[in-house]
Design an enzyme around this catalytic site. Structure first.
Site, short mmCIF file in Angstrom:
data_model
loop_
_atom_site.label_atom_id
_atom_site.label_comp_id
_atom_site.label_asym_id
_atom_site.label_seq_id
_atom_site.Cartn_x
_atom_site.Cartn_y
_atom_site.Cartn_z
N GLU A 283 0.83 -1.22 0.00
CA GLU A 283 0.00 0.00 0.00
C GLU A 283 0.86 1.26 0.00
O GLU A 283 0.38 2.34 -0.36
CB GLU A 283 -0.88 0.03 1.24
CG GLU A 283 -1.90 -1.06 1.34
CD GLU A 283 -2.58 -1.02 2.69
OE1 GLU A 283 -3.74 -0.54 2.76
OE2 GLU A 283 -1.96 -1.44 3.69
N SER A 285 4.83 1.10 -0.28
CA SER A 285 6.19 0.98 -0.83
C SER A 285 6.17 1.15 -2.35
O SER A 285 5.15 0.93 -3.00
CB SER A 285 6.80 -0.37 -0.46
OG SER A 285 6.00 -1.45 -0.89
N ARG A 294 15.94 -5.45 -3.01
CA ARG A 294 15.75 -6.87 -3.38
C ARG A 294 14.54 -7.44 -2.65
O ARG A 294 14.63 -8.41 -1.89
CB ARG A 294 17.00 -7.71 -3.07
CG ARG A 294 18.19 -7.39 -3.93
CD ARG A 294 19.38 -8.29 -3.62
NE ARG A 294 19.09 -9.68 -3.93
CZ ARG A 294 19.30 -10.27 -5.12
NH1 ARG A 294 19.82 -9.56 -6.11
NH2 ARG A 294 19.01 -11.53 -5.31
N TYR A 554 9.97 -15.26 9.68
CA TYR A 554 9.68 -13.93 10.23
C TYR A 554 9.54 -14.06 11.74
O TYR A 554 8.78 -14.91 12.23
CB TYR A 554 8.34 -13.44 9.68
CG TYR A 554 8.37 -12.13 8.95
CD1 TYR A 554 8.39 -10.94 9.65
CD2 TYR A 554 8.33 -12.08 7.57
CE1 TYR A 554 8.38 -9.73 8.98
CE2 TYR A 554 8.31 -10.88 6.88
CZ TYR A 554 8.33 -9.70 7.60
OH TYR A 554 8.32 -8.49 6.94
#
Length: 634
Positions: A283, A285, A294, A554
């Site tokens: 939304e 970037s 990358r 993550y």
């Protein structure tokens, strides 16, 4: 997000003929703007098309902080709060959960962190311009910008907004009204030619440039170096936001690098296409930011990471424009120069235009979810899915702590739905014997033609069953996928009540996934206890992307800092220890967040002394004056 989306034509011969242009003219005039404006020749690199659209070329563009928070995540009209009844809700109308009540979040929040809704730590209500350091302007550079009719400003609000990304320490300081080194000037190029001129002037006057895309960096990449004495200019690419052409024969699109992800996908979809690149930050970037870091997206299993999507890149460096002469699908001409650009993090130049692979928009989409008796069995299932190469567009596995967190975000439901949920819970825990304190959940997203999706879905569920997995429904899968876009808003809610937290990621070979997850979570808990954190921290993880040889993991880490004299220093010490544990357990420095300034101390260990020397040599050749002086990576 802030710029205008512009309709595009096609550069394929057939489409050009339909538009009334012959093949020869189509070859010369690569862009036709459907709204009626004649497009510019691609080779010219000029901004005529943009200037024709802009009535006030010298006007400062609409400021992003009119829509986005200057000291928090996301849109100004969207935030989590606890209402007077203690029920959590997400304000605004932008998200699926917006306007709904989440009755379970308060109990989870207080129980997990030992927090109390009576104890608040609110942010400063507004930016005080008087605390912003005065700009160190280079008068001759500013005058040259004005002569070139390139918009710029040194207003305090604009400078502060462009001084940071979204690392915890950056937002924490802003919430307290603490302003450090900020850019002296913000400049808005409108096209590639503007960037060329800005870089030429920067070299001529020896000023420092820091490229700014969407501002979502979580690696301190946008922080102004304290030791930089020159005038610092933030180069905001948000006005470079057009699709210049779509090639329907080769399935490629040529796009200005400042376009925001959701705008790129929206404009492509109007023509029946997509890139499929959906990072959590899509939304906000930008395409140029994806290239510079990358980036990876949630649907990389089908569409690939950014390096798989890129066909051609144009980057302006102090030595000139860096690009290939051919847009063939593969070139064997020495080391790929794209790999000097991908991951360069604004240290070598400004990415201005990118040619990307596109695909027809998928005709069929289906969500799903699977509950496993344990995280270990879930990881084994994902490994088998990767081995058989039948991964859906997205497959993500949450550990038990994240499962409970996700459950706390469930919206208030009717009595009937609550009854059904109770039956499902009874079936899983009592009839099937799953331990609520060990089970975990995978969320799935399938995309493609319907027959392929249905066959793939059956294959994935068959594999899941081999590891004790039970199908848990489409609704849970969709909700889990869409929660990705609102989780970052919860960090701001936490800080309102003395809870700070952050996420960080790594990639790791399959045989080290379980050890790494266990080691890092235990290290976080041990470090917090040893450093005097009163309540046990939230230390949790999920597997978000899978590959033949490994996976992306993550981590989420948060704790109650009430009573601690220097919570940010403590947080940074614990995060540093966690990163060392990741590296010691066989993980990478980063999977897709990049290095920035936050992790550059580990660069030599990561790529070797010789590899670091190669990067320095490239930097010294392209930018001997250190015009792009953000000091990331090196």
């Amino acid at each position: 997000m802030m710029g205008r989306g512009t309709a595009v034509g096609s550069r394929s011969g057939m489409a050009s003929d339909r538009s009334g242009y012959g093949r020869q003219r189509a070859a010369r005039q690569r862009l036709e703007v459907i709204s009626g404006h004649l497009g510019r020749q691609e080779a010219s690199g000029a901004c005529e098309g943009r200037q024709a659209d802009d009535v006030h070329r010298n006007a400062v563009p609409r400021r992003r902080q009119d829509v986005l928070k200057w000291n928090g995540w996301g849109f100004r009209d969207s935030k989590f709060l606890f209402n007077k009844k203690g029920l959590a809700e997400l304000t605004g109308k932008r998200y699926q959960l917006s306007g709904t009540l989440m009755p379970g979040l308060k109990d989870w929040f207080e129980g997990t962190f030992g927090a109390n809704l009576q104890h608040r730590s609110p942010a400063v209500p507004a930016l005080n311009p008087s605390v912003v350091p005065p700009p160190n302007l280079h008068a001759a550079f500013v005058e040259a910008l004005k002569e070139a009719t390139i918009p710029c400003t040194h207003e305090p609000e604009d400078r502060v907004f462009h001084s940071h990304g979204h690392c915890l320490h950056e937002i924490f300081a802003l919430r307290e009204g603490k302003i450090g080194r900020v850019p002296d000037l913000v400049v808005w190029p409108g096209c590639h030619a503007d960037v060329v001129r800005i870089v030429e002037l920067a070299c001529q006057h020896n000023v420092c440039l820091i490229p700014y895309g969407g501002g979502t960096s979580v690696s301190s990449a946008l922080q102004c170096p304290l030791e930089e004495s020159r005038c610092i200019i933030s180069v905001d690419t948000s006005q470079m936001n057009r699709i210049l052409w779509i090639d329907e024969k080769n399935l490629t699109a040529h796009v200005e690098a400042g376009i925001i992800g959701q705008d790129l996908e929206r404009l492509l979809r109007e023509h029946g296409y997509c890139t499929g690149h959906e990072p959590d930050s899509m939304e906000f970037s930008s395409l140029g930011g994806w290239v510079a870091t990358r980036a990876s997206g949630m649907k990389k299993n089908v569409y690939g990471n950014i390096e798989n999507l890129v066909v051609h890149i144009k980057m302006v460096t102090p030595c000139g424009v860096m690009e290939k002469s051919c847009q063939g699908p593969r070139i064997s001409a020495g080391p790929d120069i794209h790999h000097f650009i991908l991951g360069s993090e604004g240290t070598l130049g400004v990415v201005t235009e990118v040619t990307l692979k596109i695909r027809p928009f998928p005709e069929y989409r289906k969500y799903g979810s699977v509950v496993f008796p344990s995280f270990e069995q879930g990881v084994s299932c994902l490994r088998e899915v990767a081995k058989q190469r039948c991964a859906p567009a997205s497959i993500r596995l949450m550990d038990n702590a994240q499962f409970h967190f996700g459950h706390a975000l469930r919206p208030q439901t009717s009595m009937f739905m609550s009854f059904l949920d109770g039956l499902k819970k009874f079936y899983i825990t009592k009839f099937k014997g799953f331990d609520p304190q060990r089970l975990c959940v995978a969320t799935l997203l399938f995309e493609g033609d319907q027959n392929h999706v249905l066959n793939q879905e059956q294959q994935v569920y068959d594999i899941a069953a081999q590891f004790g997995g039970l199908a848990a429904g489409e609704d849970n899968g969709q909700r889990g996928y869409l929660l990705t876009f609102i989780i970052a808003y919860l960090r701001d809610l936490g800080m309102e009540y003395y809870v700070i937290g952050e996420s960080f990621e790594t990639s790791v070979p399959w045989d080290r996934v379980l050890d790494l997850c266990r080691n890092v979570k235990e290290r976080i808990e041990r470090e917090c206890k040893d450093r005097g954190v009163q309540f046990p921290p939230l230390s949790t993880c999920r597997v978000t992307q899978i590959y033949d040889a490994g996976a992306c993991v993550y981590f989420y880490f948060a704790f109650n800092y009430r009573g601690l004299s220097d919570p940010m220093r403590l947080y940074e010490q614990v995060e540093h220890s966690a990163r060392e544990e990741i590296l010691a357990s066989g993980g990478s420095l980063s999977h897709h967040h990049g290095v920035g300034k936050l992790r550059k101390q580990w660069m030599q260990e990561t790529i070797s002394k010789v590899g670091l020397g190669m990067l320095r040599s490239v930097k010294e050749h392209l930018d001997p004056q250190n015009i792009f002086g953000n000091r990331n990576l090196l």
